[in-house]
Design an enzyme around this catalytic site. Structure first.
Site, PDB file in Angstrom:
ATOM      1  N   ALA A  68       0.852  -1.187   0.000  1.00  0.00           N
ATOM      2  CA  ALA A  68       0.000   0.000   0.000  1.00  0.00           C
ATOM      3  C   ALA A  68       0.889   1.238   0.000  1.00  0.00           C
ATOM      4  CB  ALA A  68      -0.877  -0.019   1.248  1.00  0.00           C
ATOM      5  N   GLY A 107       0.394  -5.116   0.665  1.00  0.00           N
ATOM      6  CA  GLY A 107      -0.642  -5.097  -0.362  1.00  0.00           C
ATOM      7  C   GLY A 107      -0.150  -5.644  -1.694  1.00  0.00           C
ATOM      8  N   GLU A 110      -0.613  -9.162  -1.457  1.00  0.00           N
ATOM      9  CA  GLU A 110      -2.067  -9.427  -1.438  1.00  0.00           C
ATOM     10  C   GLU A 110      -2.653  -9.378  -2.846  1.00  0.00           C
ATOM     11  OE1 GLU A 110      -2.567  -6.486   1.754  1.00  0.00           O
ATOM     12  OE2 GLU A 110      -3.730  -8.016   2.815  1.00  0.00           O
ATOM     13  N   GLU A 130       3.269  -5.677   7.346  1.00  0.00           N
ATOM     14  CA  GLU A 130       2.390  -4.676   7.960  1.00  0.00           C
ATOM     15  C   GLU A 130       2.603  -4.539   9.452  1.00  0.00           C
ATOM     16  OE1 GLU A 130       1.490  -6.836   5.641  1.00  0.00           O
ATOM     17  OE2 GLU A 130       0.116  -5.933   4.204  1.00  0.00           O
TER      18      GLU A 130
HETATM   19  N1  3HC Z   1       4.622   3.453   0.180  1.00  0.00           N
HETATM   20  C1  3HC Z   1       5.139   4.665  -0.095  1.00  0.00           C
HETATM   21  N2  3HC Z   1       6.445   4.886  -0.271  1.00  0.00           N
HETATM   22  C2  3HC Z   1       7.267   3.825  -0.147  1.00  0.00           C
HETATM   23  C3  3HC Z   1       6.799   2.539   0.152  1.00  0.00           C
HETATM   24  C4  3HC Z   1       5.398   2.351   0.315  1.00  0.00           C
HETATM   25  N3  3HC Z   1       4.865   1.160   0.585  1.00  0.00           N
HETATM   26  N4  3HC Z   1       7.851   1.692   0.209  1.00  0.00           N
HETATM   27  C5  3HC Z   1       8.947   2.427  -0.041  1.00  0.00           C
HETATM   28  N5  3HC Z   1       8.597   3.717  -0.252  1.00  0.00           N
HETATM   29  C6  3HC Z   1       9.482   4.848  -0.609  1.00  0.00           C
HETATM   30  C7  3HC Z   1      10.537   5.101   0.456  1.00  0.00           C
HETATM   31  O1  3HC Z   1      10.036   5.972   1.449  1.00  0.00           O
HETATM   32  C8  3HC Z   1      11.623   5.735  -0.357  1.00  0.00           C
HETATM   33  O2  3HC Z   1      11.258   7.069  -0.601  1.00  0.00           O
HETATM   34  P1  3HC Z   1      12.365   8.227  -0.728  1.00  0.00           P
HETATM   35  O3  3HC Z   1      13.229   7.823  -1.869  1.00  0.00           O
HETATM   36  O4  3HC Z   1      11.569   9.461  -0.918  1.00  0.00           O
HETATM   37  O5  3HC Z   1      13.102   8.194   0.587  1.00  0.00           O
HETATM   38  C9  3HC Z   1      11.556   4.986  -1.688  1.00  0.00           C
HETATM   39  O6  3HC Z   1      10.238   4.423  -1.730  1.00  0.00           O
HETATM   40  C10 3HC Z   1      12.556   3.864  -1.835  1.00  0.00           C
HETATM   41  O7  3HC Z   1      12.468   3.033  -0.694  1.00  0.00           O
HETATM   42  P2  3HC Z   1      13.758   2.406  -0.013  1.00  0.00           P
HETATM   43  O8  3HC Z   1      14.800   3.459   0.162  1.00  0.00           O
HETATM   44  O9  3HC Z   1      13.314   1.658   1.186  1.00  0.00           O
HETATM   45  O10 3HC Z   1      14.237   1.427  -1.173  1.00  0.00           O
HETATM   46  P3  3HC Z   1      14.896  -0.012  -1.064  1.00  0.00           P
HETATM   47  O11 3HC Z   1      15.158  -0.419  -2.450  1.00  0.00           O
HETATM   48  O12 3HC Z   1      15.991  -0.019  -0.068  1.00  0.00           O
HETATM   49  O13 3HC Z   1      13.736  -0.975  -0.441  1.00  0.00           O
HETATM   50  C11 3HC Z   1      11.543  -1.919  -0.235  1.00  0.00           C
HETATM   51  C12 3HC Z   1      12.580  -1.237  -1.157  1.00  0.00           C
HETATM   52  C13 3HC Z   1      12.059  -3.311   0.208  1.00  0.00           C
HETATM   53  C14 3HC Z   1      10.269  -2.080  -1.008  1.00  0.00           C
HETATM   54  C15 3HC Z   1      11.329  -1.048   1.029  1.00  0.00           C
HETATM   55  O14 3HC Z   1      11.081   0.285   0.615  1.00  0.00           O
HETATM   56  C16 3HC Z   1      10.189  -1.461   1.912  1.00  0.00           C
HETATM   57  O15 3HC Z   1      10.337  -2.381   2.702  1.00  0.00           O
HETATM   58  N6  3HC Z   1       9.034  -0.759   1.795  1.00  0.00           N
HETATM   59  C17 3HC Z   1       7.907  -0.949   2.670  1.00  0.00           C
HETATM   60  C18 3HC Z   1       7.155  -2.214   2.369  1.00  0.00           C
HETATM   61  C19 3HC Z   1       5.950  -2.330   3.250  1.00  0.00           C
HETATM   62  O16 3HC Z   1       6.003  -2.177   4.456  1.00  0.00           O
HETATM   63  N7  3HC Z   1       4.797  -2.649   2.639  1.00  0.00           N
HETATM   64  C20 3HC Z   1       3.585  -2.806   3.372  1.00  0.00           C
HETATM   65  C21 3HC Z   1       2.817  -1.544   3.348  1.00  0.00           C
HETATM   66  S1  3HC Z   1       1.358  -1.614   4.336  1.00  0.00           S
HETATM   67  C22 3HC Z   1       0.233  -2.414   3.347  1.00  0.00           C
HETATM   68  O17 3HC Z   1       0.576  -2.852   2.281  1.00  0.00           O
HETATM   69  C23 3HC Z   1      -1.153  -2.492   3.906  1.00  0.00           C
HETATM   70  C24 3HC Z   1      -2.016  -3.439   3.138  1.00  0.00           C
HETATM   71  O18 3HC Z   1      -2.034  -4.698   3.771  1.00  0.00           O
HETATM   72  C25 3HC Z   1      -3.417  -2.932   3.052  1.00  0.00           C
END
Ligand code: 3HC
Ligand code: NAI
Length: 706
Positions: A68, A107, A110, A130
């Site tokens: 997400a 997501g 998902e 999450e």
């Molecule tokens: N939403 C918005 N921005 C995101 C994001 C997300 N899910 N994931 C990463 N970003 C942004 C980061 O803030 C960063 O922004 P910036 O360049 O402005 O600082 C940019 O994307 C790059 O991220 P990273 O520096 O972390 O890049 P990496 O290549 O090192 O890692 C990744 C990539 C493994 C995808 C890592 O970013 C990550 O773990 N992201 C979060 C994943 C996550 O937690 N997903 C679950 C979200 S909650 C959800 O999905 C709810 C659902 O169940 C309804």
């Protein structure tokens, strides 16, 4: 043929009979409202177009979908909701295949689980992280995952938030196929064609029958609930995850989805979600110091460490673990042997616990080199000094480094408190001198304060950030002052704790209140762990320059005078019978405290746990504000990351400055003004805090200004 040339973040292209749907939303294909809309439209189009026989979903760039869009959380929801998008994908009347490379997280996974078939290639990371954001999978993840891989495996994945590799995902049953090449598009298309040729049916995860029997699944839920209640330390979402997975076993799919949605929204509304998401972005923002934008790092192929004590050895292990060679300098052979023994002890501990093989240790140790002569450092690209905390000793070391190191070598000090400008000024190349303040144990603790003296060149700062990346540390840029960010703030909240102890709270009550707030340890347990003698030496050093009007609580000195330095001497604030590491309260310490109260003319009064936390936090926040005000920290979020990574601040509260914003700055300021009635010198409101309250602003408003 591109069917919708105007759409940007989700494109559709008919490849023969296959509708290729590509998510192209840099940087990580997060599921923003546009992406959700695009996916929905693509499935509608596939169902409506008789030329389409199957759908293939891929991600452009380095990832499938990272989840997400975290930036949308806490804002008004925008349609379509992700669960609806996933349900629509699953309801598609033609086979939908997800082809996964890079991250398929939250997501993102998902969406893949709602597809009918899944293929992934090497390097893919699949997970439901999450929980690390204070949430639970809210788009069917808690319902589809157990149906696909069983309750036990689903609970493990969702409660840990860990990433599974493509190979593991195949073994778990999370995906159907492992692609043999790295070309995700080719792999995906080949798989779809194979499925079409075999007349593979639409196969919906909602209808999947979970592996294993129901009783075993329910037993897994019961065990996970007990374990989570014990281990989740005040976290809100983990127990809700267990409830949602239980519903996946016990209830029809749509009922389970409804419960998941309800629980997800409760988590979304919780302050823990706000704290954890703040931490997620803050730990990325700290990497964006001005110098990392403007300058290129120097080479980092060979590292030197001067000093093989607690810190030197820990730093050497961190460097070795990063795969880099390290040369250690000590003052004599016996000290060098001790330094080597410190390092070997770390690896031998890993071997004893079965986490490293003797061969691996031998291979790592080939990168270690020791000498008592500085000449061994002529090739070093970066040298970290970790000798005694004494300016003259450190300046003598830097004079040697100045003499032997090659031009362009970065010369770093691990000093905790000393004036790095004075160290830099004492040699011929001040622009190469920087502070790299590691935390003990240096091979474990994630924080690295990058302390930036006045005359350092920008590429040296950039090199320090690059080193942090190689060592997998979280760097925070700090300015030079007594204690930099972390230890300076620590000194103030420690002083607040000391004052409460003298005024009537027991150290055991204070520690318990601080633990209940979410820290793993209270301040007096920390003293006992680190060794009371360290702080005692610092207090003695500062005695001559201490403001005589400032309150000085002598209780810790009384303990140190008796040789009670904490765990290593078997007693400190606590008793540690027979080498035990968890202390028990000591009536003799309480008697000493009573005597000190009497000596200071204090009539003890009682404190509630809430009062303890209000004072503890107000002290921490006020000094955090001073540190930002003086530009020692670039932004409030740098203070947050320092406390989160170096001082055990509970991550789900986001850090002290985020916590202050959540409580409300006017309330924090009012507390400080109330406490100031007792001790106006200590409780002097930070000018920054006063200004923000006057403007009706918060710390978050300063987080954009690196
Ligand atoms: N939403 C918005 N921005 C995101 C994001 C997300 N899910 N994931 C990463 N970003 C942004 C980061 O803030 C960063 O922004 P910036 O360049 O402005 O600082 C940019 O994307 C790059 O991220 P990273 O520096 O972390 O890049 P990496 O290549 O090192 O890692 C990744 C990539 C493994 C995808 C890592 O970013 C990550 O773990 N992201 C979060 C994943 C996550 O937690 N997903 C679950 C979200 S909650 C959800 O999905 C709810 C659902 O169940 C309804
Ligand atoms: P330590 O006393 O364990 O180790 C210091 C080492 O330096 C000793 O092995 C000593 O033999 C060696 N040494 C002294 N003079 C030397 C010289 N001229 N040349 C080569 N080696 C020399 O001390 P510790 O705890 O490792 O601290 C080192 C530095 O790290 C200090 O500046 C301290 O403030 C800082 N620091 C300490 C932390 C801690 O928790 N112990 C945390 C962060 C920083």
């Amino acid at each position: 043929m591109t069917l919708n040339p105007s759409a940007d973040v989700v494109t559709r292209e008919l490849r023969g009979k296959v509708l290729l749907v590509t998510i192209d939303h840099a940087p990580v294909n997060a599921l923003s409202a546009d992406v959700r809309r695009g996916l929905l439209a693509a499935v509608e189009a596939a169902d409506a177009d008789s030329a389409v026989q199957a759908v293939l979903i891929v991600g452009a760039g380095r990832n499938f979908i990272a989840g997400a869009d975290i930036r949308e959380f806490g804002k008004p929801p925008l349609p379509p909701a992700l669960p609806d998008v996933c349900n629509r994908i699953e309801a598609c009347t033609k086979p939908v295949v997800a082809a996964i490379h890079g991250a398929a997280l939250g997501g993102g996974l998902e969406v893949a689980l709602a597809a009918h078939y899944r293929i992934a290639v090497e390097g893919a990371k699949l997970g439901l992280p999450e929980v690390q954001l204070g949430l639970l999978p809210g788009a069917g993840g808690t319902q589809r995952t157990p149906r696909l891989i069983g309750a036990q495996a689903a609970l493990d994945l969702i409660l840990s938030g860990r990433h599974a590799s493509a190979k593991e995902a195949l073994a778990l049953g999370l995906i159907d196929r492992l692609g043999s090449s790295g070309d995700i598009l080719a792999e995906g298309l080949a798989y779809v064609h194979e499925l079409l040729a075999a007349h593979a049916p639409v196969r919906r995860t909602r209808d999947a029958v979970a592996p294993g029997d129901r009783a075993a699944s329910l037993a897994a839920v019961t065990a996970a609930r007990a374990e989570t209640a014990k281990k989740s330390r005040g976290l809100f979402s983990p127990l809700k995850i267990v409830d949602a997975v239980e519903a996946a076993i016990e209830q029809p799919f749509d009922e389970g989805l409804r419960l998941e949605r309800k629980l997800f929204l409760e988590c979304l509304d919780s302050p823990q979600r706000a704290g954890l998401i703040h931490a997620f972005f803050a730990e990325r923002e700290v990497l964006k110091a001005p110098e990392t934008r403007d300058a290129k790092p120097r080479a980092l192929n060979a590292i030197g460490v001067v000093g093989g004590g607690t810190m030197g050895a820990g730093i050497a292990v961190a460097v070795l673990d990063a795969g880099l060679p390290v040369t250690m300098i000590e003052r004599d052979d016996a000290s060098l042997a001790r330094g080597l023994a410190h390092i070997e002890k770390v690896y031998d501990g890993l071997i004893a616990r079965g986490r490293m093989s003797a061969e691996k240790k031998a291979a790592v140790m080939t990168r270690w080199n020791g000498s008592t002569s500085y000449d061994a450092l002529t090739d070093a690209d970066l040298v970290i000094e970790a000798v005694f905390e004494d300016l003259a000793v450190k300046q003598a070391v830097f004079a040697e480094l100045d003499r032997v190191c090659k031009a362009g070598a970065v010369l770093a000090t691990n000093t905790s408190y000393l004036d790095i400008d004075a160290i830099a000024a004492s040699i011929s190349r001040p622009a190469d001198v920087i502070g790299l303040h590691f935390f003990s144990p240096a091979n474990i603790m994630k924080l690295l304060e990058v302390v930036v003296p006045k005359r350092v060149s920008a590429d040296v700062v950039a090199t320090a950030f690059e080193l942090a990346k190689k060592l997998r540390k979280t760097p925070v840029r700090a300015g030079v002052c007594d204690g930099f960010i972390g230890n300076r703030v620590l000194a103030v909240y420690r002083a607040a704790a000391d004052a409460m102890m003298e005024d009537g709270a027991s150290p055991y009550q204070i520690d318990a209140a601080v633990r209940a707030f979410g820290f793993p340890m209270g301040p007096f347990q920390v003293v006992d762990l680190a060794g009371g003698d360290i702080g005692w030496a610092a207090r003695k050093r500062r005695a001559a320059t201490r403001n005589p009007a400032a309150r000085y609580v002598q209780i810790a000195d009384r303990l140190c005078e008796r040789g009670w330095f904490g765990q290593k001497t078997g007693r400190g604030f606590y008793l540690y019978p027979e080498g035990s590491r968890s202390g028990t309260p000591d009536p003799e310490v309480e008697a000493i405290i009573d005597a000190e109260r009497a000596r200071a003319g204090i009539t003890p009064r009682s404190f509630t746990d809430d009062e303890i936390i209000r004072r503890y936090m107000a002290a921490m926040i006020n000094e955090g504000a001073n540190v930002v005000h003086e530009r020692i920290a670039l932004r409030p979020l740098d203070v947050d990351v320092t406390l989160l990574y170096g001082y055990g601040f509970p991550r789900y509260r986001g850090g002290p400055m985020k916590y202050a914003d959540m409580v409300g700055l006017p309330k924090i300021l009012a507390d400080i003004r109330e406490f100031a009635k007792e001790d106006p010198l200590f409780w002097k409101a930070s000018p920054l805090l006063v200004e923000l309250v006057e403007r009706g602003a918060d710390f978050a408003s300063l987080n954009q200004t690196a």
